[in-house]
Design an enzyme around this catalytic site. Structure first.
Site, mmCIF file in Angstrom:
data_model
loop_
_atom_site.group_PDB
_atom_site.id
_atom_site.type_symbol
_atom_site.label_atom_id
_atom_site.label_comp_id
_atom_site.label_asym_id
_atom_site.label_seq_id
_atom_site.Cartn_x
_atom_site.Cartn_y
_atom_site.Cartn_z
ATOM 1 N N HIS A 1 0.824 -1.222 0.000
ATOM 2 C CA HIS A 1 0.000 0.000 0.000
ATOM 3 C C HIS A 1 0.857 1.271 0.000
ATOM 4 C CE1 HIS A 1 -2.936 3.023 1.022
ATOM 5 N NE2 HIS A 1 -2.417 3.188 2.217
ATOM 6 N N GLU B 1 0.908 6.176 12.536
ATOM 7 C CA GLU B 1 -0.474 5.850 12.850
ATOM 8 C C GLU B 1 -0.621 4.391 13.310
ATOM 9 O OE1 GLU B 1 -3.258 7.820 12.128
ATOM 10 O OE2 GLU B 1 -4.832 6.337 12.457
ATOM 11 N N ASP B 2 -0.005 3.487 12.562
ATOM 12 C CA ASP B 2 -0.307 2.067 12.753
ATOM 13 C C ASP B 2 0.766 1.246 13.464
ATOM 14 O OD1 ASP B 2 -2.584 2.595 11.392
ATOM 15 O OD2 ASP B 2 -1.916 1.798 9.482
HETATM 16 MN MN MN Z 1 -2.750 4.664 3.877
#
Ligand code: MN
Length: 739
Positions: free
Chosen positions: A64, A93-94
């Site tokens: 991605h 973020e992840d």
């Molecule tokens: Mn993304």
């Protein structure tokens, strides 16, 4: 036993490396020395951070960010910093990584972009108003680094391209966010290719049947369309060659979304859409010559095909504010079909497709600020203007922002010849506010091309406008009806708000003076009583109406007395809400009301509008000056009283007692005959010993129509009487009358 799907990690890693290499290949022209190494470092870090993570489709997650970087490079024309930021856009973020780690490894610029991306990542996981607020924050980052928005768009585009693996509800949610905010944003940034693809993907997931049907029809008609295009361009091609113009001609079908949109709007089917495609002539020429060559090509086209003069758009002399430059004309083909022809240089084409990021490449060619950049700056300034208005609610903001996104512009001039770009439909008054808030607020009229026009005059391209002001002039509510720009609207609303506040302050003084005379101190409690009494929600509205004499200040004293009257009664009645009033007909004390067990005595009167008698279903209504009034529940006024003054309603019930007599009215109808009247009065007076108060009779064509007022004790007695009257020979109907 668990079954684990076999994953070919060797094959997967090969694919990851292939995608990464493809990215580098595309980026190569923009890479400088050392860029390769730092991109690899970002790639490795992202690989490590997303290790073991998979997307909904089952693919390794790292594909991605690589795809987002690929879009940033290939479709938006961004460079190294953006590639790094794209590769790392989801790590903070992840994963465990922190923004500080990014700053240490890649410097402040990349860290800032990723920070921006992380902050706006939650944009759509909220309620509508939260979304709008977050969107506003997202646009705020525009002023920091527009790359945050561009990478966000790339991220969204890839998510839309891979929407298949999401659950249906998620698909719909993501698709509608896309059409609501991202497509307009792409449009405003001049990223037409991305905008079209986002719209098409939106349609594919929200209207799959329409989408497929248009796609199929487009491919079925492709051969015929291509033939038409070949026939159309062939004379142009030979003439262009003859005149030694270097060019490419494309016959491009319109997007599925725009075809669908047109079908919806004009309510026609696919077969009746005539402009399914546009012819684009892209000229390879020096930037210095491009304008002249575009017009040369225009002249060739119109030598062969007759142009529609209303459809000429010259965005070369005056580019649109998102940087779009092109010359558009609609011409008549030999087969009688209108065809749109777009003429532009290769440079203009790239800007049109990839947006303003693409023009950075060309910026170095000229040292003065290019027109496109001025346009973009203009836009960013407008956005900034909007964002600074923090009292505009977030929803309003997004609405107005969106409505500004799609409106076309009108180009007008100041008396000195300065160009101003306003949304199409803007009026002379909008122009005045665009120049200066003060000029807008005192605008009396305008001269357009030397002619006097009203404030509501709608501007046309090329108008030269001189604003006439007067210090006595001031904004009014009416102005809001014909201004278009956000700026004018907010400025006028602000002014009106200020004005109202000023007037309300005057009103407040009047009220305070009155109260002082009455020796009453204004406080929260008194205010809330006034608001209740005058049915106003806000103190400011109350004061405003006092100042404007909508509420008569002379009536304040009376109002207070009435309020106090009601209050006194309310006090006396205690919390009647949950008690029931017993209405007694004890003869020793006329008209007596007994409340609850303690039998407090309060005046009551029977209302004249429905004349209740003992036995009727009744309720009590606390009046301002006449104590409690008793109405029948079926009284014509009951519904309104209960709805409007529910707090003044008290429950009431009759107690037993037969001493008192109540007035009731009966209507008797029957066939007229000798002795009829005598029979009726005998039943009433002799048999039931009821006193008749009055009796009127009319007869017409043998029909007897009598109205009898009589005194009864209660409904039981009245019902008995009605029954008896029914039995009088010749009587056809007996009904009780309300008054
Ligand atoms: Mn993304």
């Amino acid at each position: 036993m668990t079954l684990v799907a076999e994953i070919d990690t060797v094959e997967e890693n090969k694919n990851i490396v292939a995608q990464y290499r493809r990215l580098l290949r595309h980026a190569k022209p923009v890479l400088k020395d050392g860029d390769n190494a730092i991109i690899r470092k970002a790639f490795n870090l992202a690989m490590e951070a997303h290790k073991g993570m998979r997307r909904k489709s089952g693919e390794p997650y790292i594909l991605h960010p690589i795809a987002v970087a690929q879009i940033a490079v290939e479709e938006i024309g961004l460079g190294t910093t953006s590639i790094i930021a794209s590769l790392l856009h989801d790590v903070v973020e992840d994963t465990e990584l922190e923004i500080e780690d990014i700053r240490k490894e890649f410097g402040p610029k990349v860290a800032k972009i990723i920070d921006g991306l992380t902050k706006i990542s939650g944009v759509f996981d909220k309620t509508m108003s939260q979304q709008a607020e977050n969107f506003r924050k997202m646009l705020l980052t525009l002023s920091d680094d527009v790359r945050v928005i561009l990478i966000k768009l790339a991220d969204r585009l890839h998510n839309m391209r891979t929407l298949d693996s999401m659950a249906r509800d998620k698909q719909l949610k993501i698709a509608s966010e896309t059409i609501y905010l991202y497509a307009p944003l792409a449009h405003r940034l001049g990223l037409y290719a991305i905008k079209s693809e986002l719209e098409d993907l939106y349609l594919k997931y929200t209207e799959p049947i329409s989408y497929r049907s248009i796609a199929v029809k487009l491919s079925q008609t492709k051969i015929a369309r291509n033939k038409f295009i070949r026939d159309f361009i062939s004379p142009l091609e030979s003439e262009l060659h003859k005149q030694k113009v270097s060019f490419v001609i494309k016959g491009r079908p319109k997007s599925i979304f725009s075809i669908w949109n047109k079908m919806q709007q004009s309510n026609v089917d696919f077969e009746h859409i005539y402009d399914l495609f546009a012819i684009r002539i892209i000229i390879d020429t020096e930037q210095d010559n491009e304008k002249a060559v575009c017009w040369q090509v225009y002249s060739i086209v119109t030598d062969y095909y007759k142009p529609n003069p209303d459809r000429l758009r010259d965005w070369i002399s005056t580019p649109r504010s998102n940087g779009y430059e092109s010359l558009h004309s609609t011409v008549m083909s030999k087969t009688g079909q209108w065809v749109e022809v777009q003429i532009r240089s290769a440079r203009m084409d790239e800007i049109a497709e990839k947006g303003y990021a693409a023009h950075w490449k060309y910026k170095e060619n000229t040292d003065k600020t290019s027109k496109e950049e001025r346009g973009l700056e203009l836009w960013i300034n407008k956005v900034r203007d909007l964002l600074q208005r923090n009292d505009l609610s977030a929803i309003d903001f997004v609405d107005e922002f969106k409505s500004n996104l799609f409106t076309e512009e009108v180009f007008v001039f100041t008396p000195k010849g300065d160009l101003k770009v306003l949304p199409a439909g803007s009026t002379a008054l909008d122009f005045a506010f665009e120049i200066h808030t003060h000029i807008g607020a005192h605008c009396l009229g305008a001269k357009v091309n030397q002619k006097l026009v009203p404030l509501s005059y709608v501007l046309n391209n090329g108008d030269q406008i001189e604003i006439i002001t007067s210090s006595k002039q001031k904004p009014s509510e009416d102005w809001l009806k014909f201004v278009v720009t956000t700026k004018s609207k907010t400025k006028i609303k602000d002014w009106l708000k200020e004005e109202k506040k000023r007037i309300a302050d005057d009103g407040k003084e009047i009220v305070l003076r009155k109260l002082k005379n009455l020796k009453i101190e204004m406080n929260q409690e008194v205010m809330s009583k006034f608001l209740h009494y005058y049915n106003e929600k806000y103190a400011q509205d109350f004061y405003y109406k006092i100042a404007k004499e909508v509420i008569d200040s002379k009536g304040l004293r009376n109002a207070l007395e009435q309020i106090q009257g009601v209050e006194a009664r309310k006090d006396l009645l205690g919390d009647l809400k949950n008690k029931e009033i017993k209405l007694t007909t004890d003869s020793s004390k006329n008209d007596m009301l007994l409340i609850g067990e303690d039998l407090a005595k309060i005046d009551y009167t029977l209302s004249k509008c429905c004349n209740p008698i003992p036995g009727d279903d009744v309720f009590g209504f606390v009046t301002v000056s006449e104590g409690i009034k008793i109405h029948r529940t079926i009284c014509p006024n009951a519904a309104e009283l209960m709805a409007q003054y529910g707090y003044r309603i008290v429950k009431a019930k009759w107690t037993d007692g037969h001493e008192l007599a109540f007035l009731a009215t009966l209507k008797v109808k029957g066939s007229d005959r000798v002795g009829m009247l005598n029979n009726i009065t005998r039943v009433i007076s002799n048999e039931l010993k009821v006193n008749i108060r009055s009796l009127t009779i009319e007869t017409e064509d043998g029909i007897f129509d009598g109205t009898i007022q009589l005194f009864v004790h209660d409904t039981k007695q009245l019902d008995k009487l009605i029954k008896k009257l029914h039995m009088v020979p010749g009587v056809m109907g007996v009904t009780r009358y309300y008054n």
